[in-house]
Design a protein around this motif. Structure first.
Motif, PDB file in Angstrom:
ATOM      1  N   THR A 136     -22.108 -43.986-101.289  1.00  0.00           N
ATOM      2  CA  THR A 136     -20.762 -44.150-101.856  1.00  0.00           C
ATOM      3  C   THR A 136     -19.734 -44.494-100.780  1.00  0.00           C
ATOM      4  N   MET A 137     -19.690 -43.671 -99.734  1.00  0.00           N
ATOM      5  CA  MET A 137     -18.644 -43.833 -98.718  1.00  0.00           C
ATOM      6  C   MET A 137     -18.905 -45.023 -97.809  1.00  0.00           C
ATOM      7  N   GLY A 138     -20.165 -45.189 -97.389  1.00  0.00           N
ATOM      8  CA  GLY A 138     -20.491 -46.284 -96.473  1.00  0.00           C
ATOM      9  C   GLY A 138     -20.234 -47.641 -97.103  1.00  0.00           C
ATOM     10  N   ALA A 139     -20.610 -47.788 -98.377  1.00  0.00           N
ATOM     11  CA  ALA A 139     -20.383 -49.060 -99.064  1.00  0.00           C
ATOM     12  C   ALA A 139     -18.885 -49.350 -99.159  1.00  0.00           C
ATOM     13  N   ALA A 140     -18.117 -48.330 -99.543  1.00  0.00           N
ATOM     14  CA  ALA A 140     -16.665 -48.529 -99.708  1.00  0.00           C
ATOM     15  C   ALA A 140     -16.005 -48.861 -98.365  1.00  0.00           C
ATOM     16  N   LEU A 141     -16.412 -48.175 -97.310  1.00  0.00           N
ATOM     17  CA  LEU A 141     -15.829 -48.453 -95.984  1.00  0.00           C
ATOM     18  C   LEU A 141     -16.169 -49.863 -95.510  1.00  0.00           C
ATOM     19  N   SER A 142     -17.414 -50.284 -95.773  1.00  0.00           N
ATOM     20  CA  SER A 142     -17.834 -51.629 -95.354  1.00  0.00           C
ATOM     21  C   SER A 142     -16.980 -52.692 -96.031  1.00  0.00           C
ATOM     22  N   LEU A 143     -16.749 -52.520 -97.327  1.00  0.00           N
ATOM     23  CA  LEU A 143     -15.936 -53.498 -98.061  1.00  0.00           C
ATOM     24  C   LEU A 143     -14.499 -53.505 -97.536  1.00  0.00           C
ATOM     25  N   ASN A 144     -13.993 -52.311 -97.254  1.00  0.00           N
ATOM     26  CA  ASN A 144     -12.633 -52.199 -96.708  1.00  0.00           C
ATOM     27  C   ASN A 144     -12.533 -52.959 -95.380  1.00  0.00           C
ATOM     28  N   MET A 145     -13.538 -52.792 -94.526  1.00  0.00           N
ATOM     29  CA  MET A 145     -13.514 -53.457 -93.223  1.00  0.00           C
ATOM     30  C   MET A 145     -13.590 -54.977 -93.395  1.00  0.00           C
ATOM     31  N   ALA A 146     -14.498 -55.401 -94.266  1.00  0.00           N
ATOM     32  CA  ALA A 146     -14.641 -56.850 -94.483  1.00  0.00           C
ATOM     33  C   ALA A 146     -13.341 -57.437 -95.026  1.00  0.00           C
TER      34      ALA A 146
END
Ligand SMILES: NC(=O)c1ccc[n+]([C@@H]2O[C@H](COP(=O)([O-])OP(=O)(O)OC[C@H]3O[C@@H](n4cnc5c(N)ncnc54)[C@H](OP(=O)(O)O)[C@@H]3O)[C@@H](O)[C@H]2O)c1
Length: 466
Positions: free
Chosen positions: A13-23
């Protein structure tokens, strides 16, 4: 222009959301996951952002694709899996690389892991991330603990993805090694107390004052327009407004009254006690969750003793004032633990900056935090928030209300663990001379522990030993 680059392992949940935020914020992201199929699923769900993300089938591929010095975030459970992850990555990294644990770690583990990586000339960062999935995707509050060198590498990435409060990114380096994870732990402790306090007030309004659940929702929403504005107040008002579609019952009535906990509240309490402190409001909230889990026992006790409670004619304004005073005391307790840890571990924590980075993105974001940051900027007497002149009015007005609420709730049979703990803390701390003289006498009587006297220097025993 070259984009800052980072690797992220753990697409839950968190890793996917953070990755999208960074991208989304112009950062080149490389991702991998223990179960490789999750990478494909994630890339398919990333939509147009997938162009800015490189998926890897395994950790080795991810690490070898990163430019040196590498920044590698792990968003996996910060317990044994994190140690296994470090076993795997250490041989693959080069001196100067940084590994970031962005999960909810026990700060003792973070300190141990920092030492371990330092032996390989690697940096280890403990990054507290708050805001849940929504925050991770759109702007979390982040509490960084690690070396100055690792902060200078990470800063440009973290400030881009963090929540902002009036343009100020809600992220900063709190101190070395475990400082960030410790600040996050105390953040969660305050979160526990605030959630429980709102639940207590809901109970008083709905079952004591006999307000319909929608009315209670409206009251919390109206408080959220004023000095009690906070994310937790907002969502509490919102969840109480829902009805169950088939039955039209208040949805809240269909939720089992057994609260879960993952440990950060308990850690806060344990660490507070180890530091010679006591965060009684947080402790009360942890206790309330633990007792909530004992549902069959509570049912049995109700059958035996009855669960009668009297009606309570409580004024809404009185409750609002009581809650505001209690919220000041709740933050005061949290910051006292931070100050004690800062001294113990020589972290040099800056309470003003911590209050500032909690103003947006995190679960305990609240209007009050602006004043708290201001109070720390002024330098409250003895560093104590509850002595800050800017809270004098709120406390002078709110404590009588808190006293009335706690007293009347107790008489009518309503449990208010956190509100009661707030009042007790206040009443203890405002007594220049307390009850500990008798404790000292008892200790000396049974254990010859000795005591200080008020009128003479030295160590003394009582006349019971002559
Ligand atoms: N959820 C929140 O609101 C929140 C907020 C702040 C912090 N956190 C922290 O963030 C971290 C991740 O939480 P989450 O909610 O994203 O969890 P999650 O959705 O359950 O995802 C867990 C991730 O960790 C991976 N993982 C689990 N065990 C592993 C192991 N032994 N080795 C390698 N990878 C492993 C999983 O990989 P697989 O796909 O292979 O299972 C998955 O990618 C936790 O430390 C949590 O405490 C969560």
């Amino acid at each position: 222009m070259t984009h800052p680059t980072i690797g992220l392992y753990g697409l839950g949940t968190m890793g996917a959301a953070l990755s999208l935020n960074m991208a989304d914020n112009g950062i080149q992201v490389h991702v991998a996951n223990r179960t490789a199929s999750a990478v494909l699923r994630f890339m398919e769900g990333a939509g147009p952002l997938a162009e800015k993300i490189v998926g890897h089938q395994n950790l080795e591929g991810l690490i070898s694709a990163l430019p040196q010095p590498r920044l590698l975030v792990a968003m996996i459970p910060s317990t044994a899996p994190m140690d296994s992850f470090l076993d795997d990555v250490i041989p693959q990294l080069a001196p100067g690389d940084t590994v970031i644990d962005a999960g909810n770690a026990d700060f003792h583990s973070t300190r141990r892991r920092s030492e371990r990586l330092a032996q390989h000339d690697l940096h280890f960062v403990g990054l507290g991330v708050s805001g849940g999935e929504e925050g991770a995707r759109n702007g979390p509050s982040m509490m960084m603990g690690g070396s100055e060198a690792s902060w200078s590498g990470l800063k440009q990435i973290l400030t881009r993805i963090a929540a902002t409060h009036e343009g100020d990114p809600c992220v900063d380096r709190c101190g070395p090694d475990g400082a960030g994870h410790f600040v996050k732990t105390v953040h969660n402790g305050i979160e526990y107390a605030d959630m429980q306090m709102i639940a207590e007030v809901y109970d008083l309004l709905r079952f004591g004052a006999g307000r319909d659940v929608r009315e209670v929702s409206g009251i919390l929403k109206s408080w959220n327009e004023g000095r009690l504005e906070s994310y937790l107040m907002e969502i509490s008002g919102e969840v109480l407004s829902y009805a169950d579609a088939p039955t039209n019952l208040p949805f809240i009535d269909l939720i089992m009254d057994r609260a879960g906990q993952k440990g950060t509240g308990r850690w806060t309490v344990i660490e507070a006690v180890k530091l010679g402190q006591s965060a009684t409001m947080i402790e009360a909230a942890v206790a309330a969750r633990a007792w909530s889990a004992e549902k069959p026992l509570r049912g049995m006790a109700e059958e035996t003793f009855g669960a009668d409670r009297a009606d309570l004619d409580l004024d809404v304004g009185l409750l609002e004032r009581a809650m505001l005073a209690a919220r000041v005391l709740e933050y005061a307790q949290g910051f006292r633990i931070l100050a004690a840890a800062s001294e113990e571990y020589a972290w040099n924590l800056d309470p003003k900056r911590i209050a500032e980075i909690w103003r947006a993105g995190c679960i305990i974001r609240a209007r009050l935090l602006d004043d708290i940051a201001g109070a720390f900027a002024d330098g409250p007497p003895e560093g104590q928030l509850f002595l800050a002149p800017r809270f004098g009015g709120v406390l002078m007005e709110g404590i009588p209300a808190l006293r009335e609420v706690v007293t009347r709730a107790g008489q009518a049979g309503y449990a208010t663990p956190v509100l009661s703990a707030a009042l007790t803390f206040w009443d203890v701390m405002r007594q220049g001379r307390g009850t500990a003289s008798l404790i000292q006498a008892q200790r000396d009587f049974f254990g010859r522990h000795g005591f200080e006297r008020t009128d003479q220097e030295g160590d003394f025993h009582g006349p019971w030993w002559t």
